[in-house]
Design a protein around this motif. Structure first.
Motif, PDB file in Angstrom:
ATOM      1  N   TYR B  50       0.840  -1.189   0.000  1.00 31.07           N
ATOM      2  CA  TYR B  50       0.000   0.000   0.000  1.00 31.07           C
ATOM      3  C   TYR B  50       0.871   1.234   0.000  1.00 31.07           C
ATOM      4  CZ  TYR B  50      -2.945   3.775   1.537  1.00 31.07           C
ATOM      5  OH  TYR B  50      -3.590   4.980   1.607  1.00 31.07           O
ATOM      6  N   TYR B  51       0.460   2.201  -0.805  1.00 29.36           N
ATOM      7  CA  TYR B  51       1.091   3.522  -0.747  1.00 29.36           C
ATOM      8  C   TYR B  51       0.068   4.630  -0.630  1.00 29.36           C
ATOM      9  CZ  TYR B  51       3.743   7.687  -1.905  1.00 29.36           C
ATOM     10  OH  TYR B  51       4.306   8.936  -1.882  1.00 29.36           O
ATOM     11  N   SER B  52      -0.979   4.533  -1.457  1.00 35.51           N
ATOM     12  CA  SER B  52      -2.022   5.557  -1.420  1.00 35.51           C
ATOM     13  C   SER B  52      -3.282   4.979  -2.030  1.00 35.51           C
ATOM     14  CB  SER B  52      -1.583   6.811  -2.177  1.00 35.51           C
ATOM     15  OG  SER B  52      -1.404   6.529  -3.551  1.00 35.51           O
ATOM     16  N   GLY B  53      -4.386   5.732  -1.956  1.00 37.70           N
ATOM     17  CA  GLY B  53      -5.627   5.290  -2.567  1.00 37.70           C
ATOM     18  C   GLY B  53      -6.453   4.442  -1.627  1.00 37.70           C
ATOM     19  N   ASN B  54      -7.168   3.491  -2.194  1.00 42.60           N
ATOM     20  CA  ASN B  54      -8.041   2.609  -1.418  1.00 42.60           C
ATOM     21  C   ASN B  54      -7.249   1.964  -0.282  1.00 42.60           C
ATOM     22  OD1 ASN B  54      -9.764   0.598  -0.441  1.00 42.60           O
ATOM     23  ND2 ASN B  54     -10.555   0.099  -2.467  1.00 42.60           N
ATOM     24  N   PRO B  55      -7.687   2.155   0.967  1.00 42.14           N
ATOM     25  CA  PRO B  55      -6.900   1.623   2.086  1.00 42.14           C
ATOM     26  C   PRO B  55      -6.926   0.100   2.190  1.00 42.14           C
ATOM     27  CG  PRO B  55      -8.937   2.583   2.879  1.00 42.14           C
ATOM     28  CD  PRO B  55      -8.846   2.944   1.434  1.00 42.14           C
ATOM     29  N   VAL B  56      -7.845  -0.534   1.493  1.00 37.75           N
ATOM     30  CA  VAL B  56      -7.877  -2.000   1.490  1.00 37.75           C
ATOM     31  C   VAL B  56      -7.229  -2.477   0.195  1.00 37.75           C
ATOM     32  CG1 VAL B  56      -9.318  -4.059   1.569  1.00 37.75           C
ATOM     33  CG2 VAL B  56      -9.981  -2.032   2.879  1.00 37.75           C
ATOM     34  N   VAL B  57      -6.167  -3.224   0.352  1.00 35.17           N
ATOM     35  CA  VAL B  57      -5.445  -3.721  -0.820  1.00 35.17           C
ATOM     36  C   VAL B  57      -5.544  -5.239  -0.867  1.00 35.17           C
ATOM     37  CG1 VAL B  57      -3.887  -1.779  -1.029  1.00 35.17           C
ATOM     38  CG2 VAL B  57      -3.280  -3.646   0.481  1.00 35.17           C
ATOM     39  N   GLN B  58      -5.669  -5.735  -2.079  1.00 31.60           N
ATOM     40  CA  GLN B  58      -5.781  -7.175  -2.283  1.00 31.60           C
ATOM     41  C   GLN B  58      -4.428  -7.742  -2.686  1.00 31.60           C
ATOM     42  OE1 GLN B  58      -8.756  -8.614  -1.649  1.00 31.60           O
ATOM     43  NE2 GLN B  58      -9.608  -6.595  -1.209  1.00 31.60           N
ATOM     44  N   GLY B  59      -4.153  -8.935  -2.208  1.00 28.64           N
ATOM     45  CA  GLY B  59      -2.907  -9.586  -2.561  1.00 28.64           C
ATOM     46  C   GLY B  59      -3.165 -10.951  -3.154  1.00 28.64           C
ATOM     47  N   VAL B  60      -2.128 -11.749  -3.204  1.00 30.60           N
ATOM     48  CA  VAL B  60      -2.246 -13.088  -3.762  1.00 30.60           C
ATOM     49  C   VAL B  60      -2.889 -14.032  -2.755  1.00 30.60           C
ATOM     50  CG1 VAL B  60      -0.302 -12.742  -5.294  1.00 30.60           C
ATOM     51  CG2 VAL B  60       0.095 -13.662  -3.024  1.00 30.60           C
ATOM     52  N   ASN B  61      -3.452 -15.123  -3.291  1.00 31.63           N
ATOM     53  CA  ASN B  61      -3.980 -16.211  -2.454  1.00 31.63           C
ATOM     54  C   ASN B  61      -5.034 -15.760  -1.450  1.00 31.63           C
ATOM     55  OD1 ASN B  61      -2.314 -18.010  -3.769  1.00 31.63           O
ATOM     56  ND2 ASN B  61      -0.683 -17.828  -2.249  1.00 31.63           N
ATOM     57  N   GLY B  62      -5.842 -14.757  -1.798  1.00 30.27           N
ATOM     58  CA  GLY B  62      -6.945 -14.360  -0.947  1.00 30.27           C
ATOM     59  C   GLY B  62      -6.589 -13.465   0.218  1.00 30.27           C
ATOM     60  N   PHE B  63      -5.344 -13.038   0.296  1.00 30.98           N
ATOM     61  CA  PHE B  63      -4.955 -12.128   1.366  1.00 30.98           C
ATOM     62  C   PHE B  63      -5.334 -10.693   1.022  1.00 30.98           C
ATOM     63  CE2 PHE B  63      -2.700 -14.646   4.405  1.00 30.98           C
ATOM     64  CZ  PHE B  63      -2.222 -15.727   3.706  1.00 30.98           C
ATOM     65  N   GLU B  64      -5.661  -9.934   2.049  1.00 26.15           N
ATOM     66  CA  GLU B  64      -5.871  -8.505   1.902  1.00 26.15           C
ATOM     67  C   GLU B  64      -5.356  -7.805   3.152  1.00 26.15           C
ATOM     68  OE1 GLU B  64     -10.151  -7.876   1.524  1.00 26.15           O
ATOM     69  OE2 GLU B  64     -10.287  -7.501   3.676  1.00 26.15           O
ATOM     70  N   ALA B  65      -5.095  -6.527   3.023  1.00 24.44           N
ATOM     71  CA  ALA B  65      -4.634  -5.750   4.170  1.00 24.44           C
ATOM     72  C   ALA B  65      -5.307  -4.398   4.141  1.00 24.44           C
ATOM     73  CB  ALA B  65      -3.112  -5.590   4.148  1.00 24.44           C
ATOM     74  N   GLU B  66      -5.471  -3.834   5.322  1.00 29.78           N
ATOM     75  CA  GLU B  66      -6.135  -2.540   5.424  1.00 29.78           C
ATOM     76  C   GLU B  66      -5.245  -1.538   6.134  1.00 29.78           C
ATOM     77  OE1 GLU B  66     -10.063  -2.598   7.021  1.00 29.78           O
ATOM     78  OE2 GLU B  66     -10.377  -0.460   6.686  1.00 29.78           O
ATOM     79  N   PHE B  67      -5.011  -0.426   5.467  1.00 30.10           N
ATOM     80  CA  PHE B  67      -4.225   0.664   6.021  1.00 30.10           C
ATOM     81  C   PHE B  67      -5.125   1.561   6.864  1.00 30.10           C
ATOM     82  CE2 PHE B  67      -1.230   3.982   6.428  1.00 30.10           C
ATOM     83  CZ  PHE B  67      -1.850   5.184   6.119  1.00 30.10           C
ATOM     84  N   SER B  68      -4.635   1.919   8.051  1.00 32.25           N
ATOM     85  CA  SER B  68      -5.335   2.878   8.898  1.00 32.25           C
ATOM     86  C   SER B  68      -4.339   3.912   9.398  1.00 32.25           C
ATOM     87  CB  SER B  68      -5.993   2.175  10.087  1.00 32.25           C
ATOM     88  OG  SER B  68      -6.498   3.130  11.016  1.00 32.25           O
ATOM     89  N   LYS B  69      -4.502   5.137   8.936  1.00 36.44           N
ATOM     90  CA  LYS B  69      -3.592   6.191   9.373  1.00 36.44           C
ATOM     91  C   LYS B  69      -3.829   6.533  10.835  1.00 36.44           C
ATOM     92  CE  LYS B  69      -1.788  10.707   8.002  1.00 36.44           C
ATOM     93  NZ  LYS B  69      -1.857  11.802   7.013  1.00 36.44           N
ATOM     94  N   SER B  70      -5.071   6.523  11.258  1.00 32.21           N
ATOM     95  CA  SER B  70      -5.389   6.893  12.641  1.00 32.21           C
ATOM     96  C   SER B  70      -4.819   5.886  13.638  1.00 32.21           C
ATOM     97  CB  SER B  70      -6.901   7.021  12.822  1.00 32.21           C
ATOM     98  OG  SER B  70      -7.545   5.797  12.514  1.00 32.21           O
ATOM     99  N   ASP B  71      -4.805   4.619  13.256  1.00 30.25           N
ATOM    100  CA  ASP B  71      -4.278   3.576  14.142  1.00 30.25           C
ATOM    101  C   ASP B  71      -2.813   3.246  13.855  1.00 30.25           C
ATOM    102  OD1 ASP B  71      -7.369   1.639  14.090  1.00 30.25           O
ATOM    103  OD2 ASP B  71      -6.754   3.361  15.302  1.00 30.25           O
TER     104      ASP B  71
END
Lengths: 115, 113
Positions: B50-71
């Motif tokens: 993740y760098y910018s844009g949609n805070p939820v990013v999709q990866g390989v094999n069904g993984f995803e991650a969510e960026f939270s600036k506040s946390d």
């Protein structure tokens, strides 16, 4: 996907001797890295290298360590002389550059045992 | 100085369970955040970033991650894990004005049958 090759996969060496770890990075990549990992624990940054020069290095990159990539061949990590605490798995990585977010491609590691 | 912490050294779940692996970072500027996976005896493999844009990013094999600036977080998630997901997962951070990629201490995920 892109492959980074490391040679040797394993090496046992006497303390005080010199060792050279070789890395064949992804062919169009511009940035090269070495990381040190002990017992499957944290990946510790050692050094990164670009355009023939060391860009950044950590405190783990002791004076006995050196890196080079002569004439676009292997990217090497040399330790001279080795110490017992140098025993670890050393991972080479390469990346295309900042525009790709520096996505790193890793080799399988070179396990170094200093006795 | 950029730092990244992974609070859980080990996580054990059953196959088919959902999982969240936690990552928190400390850095004031613009950063790239990534997750990598390391299977036993191998090098790290890139999962997502993740760098910018949609805070939820999709990866390989069904993984995803969510960026939270506040946390100051970038947690990795998977809705339904498979036994082959057993590995060590590393969170990584790089500031935009350097090429140094710093890794967290890793979280060992064990998926039981």
């Amino acid at each position: 996907g892109p492959k980074v090759l490391q040679i040797p996969s394993h090496q046992i060496i006497d303390m005080g001797q010199m060792v050279t770890l070789n890395c064949d990075p992804v062919s169009n990549h511009l940035y090269f890295y070495w990381y040190k990992q002990i017992l499957g624990q944290q990946m510790e940054f050692l050094v990164n290298f670009y355009n023939g020069k060391v860009m950044e290095k950590s405190k783990l990159f002791k004076d006995q360590f050196s890196v080079e990539r002569p004439d676009g061949s292997y990217f090497t990590l040399k330790i001279q002389p080795t110490a017992l605490e140098d025993s670890a798995v050393y991972f080479c990585a390469s990346s295309l550059g900042r525009k790709s977010g520096n996505t790193l491609y890793f080799g399988e590691g070179s396990r170094l045992i200093v006795v | 100085t950029q730092t990244v912490s992974q609070s859980d050294a080990h996580v054990t779940v059953f196959e088919g369970d959902s999982v969240e692996l936690r990552c928190n970072y400390s850095y004031g500027g613009s950063i790239y955040l990534s997750w990598y996976i390391q299977h036993h005896g191998h090098g790290l493999q890139f999962l997502l970033k993740y760098y910018s844009g949609n805070p939820v990013v999709q990866g390989v094999n069904g993984f995803e991650a969510e960026f939270s600036k506040s946390d100051s977080s970038f947690h990795l998630r998977k809705a339904s894990v498979h036994w082959s997901d057993s590995a060590v997962y590393f969170c990584a951070v790089r500031s935009s004005n350097t090429n140094k990629v710093v890794f967290g201490t890793g979280t060992r995920l064990q998926v039981l049958p």
